[in-house]
Design a protein around this motif. Sequence first.
Motif, PDB file in Angstrom:
ATOM      1  N   GLN A  20      19.178  12.695   6.032  1.00 37.17           N
ATOM      2  CA  GLN A  20      19.387  11.258   5.955  1.00 37.17           C
ATOM      3  C   GLN A  20      20.633  10.856   6.726  1.00 37.17           C
ATOM      4  O   GLN A  20      21.591  11.609   6.821  1.00 37.17           O
ATOM      5  CB  GLN A  20      19.526  10.839   4.501  1.00 37.17           C
ATOM      6  CG  GLN A  20      18.268  11.011   3.701  1.00 37.17           C
ATOM      7  CD  GLN A  20      18.461  10.500   2.289  1.00 37.17           C
ATOM      8  OE1 GLN A  20      19.556  10.462   1.762  1.00 37.17           O
ATOM      9  NE2 GLN A  20      17.373  10.094   1.668  1.00 37.17           N
ATOM     10  N   ASP A  48      22.053   6.870   1.066  1.00 40.82           N
ATOM     11  CA  ASP A  48      21.271   6.411  -0.093  1.00 40.82           C
ATOM     12  C   ASP A  48      21.690   5.027  -0.585  1.00 40.82           C
ATOM     13  O   ASP A  48      21.258   4.590  -1.652  1.00 40.82           O
ATOM     14  CB  ASP A  48      21.366   7.428  -1.226  1.00 40.82           C
ATOM     15  CG  ASP A  48      22.788   7.602  -1.754  1.00 40.82           C
ATOM     16  OD1 ASP A  48      23.741   7.167  -1.078  1.00 40.82           O
ATOM     17  OD2 ASP A  48      22.944   8.182  -2.839  1.00 40.82           O
ATOM     18  N   SER A  52      19.868   3.318  -3.993  1.00 47.03           N
ATOM     19  CA  SER A  52      20.582   3.728  -5.194  1.00 47.03           C
ATOM     20  C   SER A  52      21.180   2.519  -5.912  1.00 47.03           C
ATOM     21  O   SER A  52      21.516   1.521  -5.292  1.00 47.03           O
ATOM     22  CB  SER A  52      21.700   4.707  -4.821  1.00 47.03           C
ATOM     23  OG  SER A  52      22.467   5.017  -5.951  1.00 47.03           O
TER      24      SER A  52
END
Length: 110
Positions: A20, A48, A52
């Motif tokens: 990522q 994220d 998240s």
Amino acid sequence: MKKLCLLLSVILIYIASIAQTGKVFDNLSMKSKILNTEKKYAVYLPPDYETSQRSYPVLYLLHGGGDDQTGWIQFGEVQNIADKAINEGIATPMIIIMPDASGPNRGYAK
């Protein structure tokens, strides 16, 4: 042996391709009431961030004289370094703010 090396190379390339990456926005600005001017800044968001619900620590990364908010992005490769450290577990996912201290009101304070 050649087949094993080829297989390992393919696996490493695949792993690198699915790692990522964070996002960088480098031409943001906001009105500073203290400095009475518009100030530019850049921000790095961890991989994220959009998926998240957690809170993130914030790191303020200041540039040196003669640079601006894009210095760490262009020359310091902040996105590559942060992504690598986060993906390897060396660093916790964080938000990185890079303010611009150039211009008529030089510096980070008045």
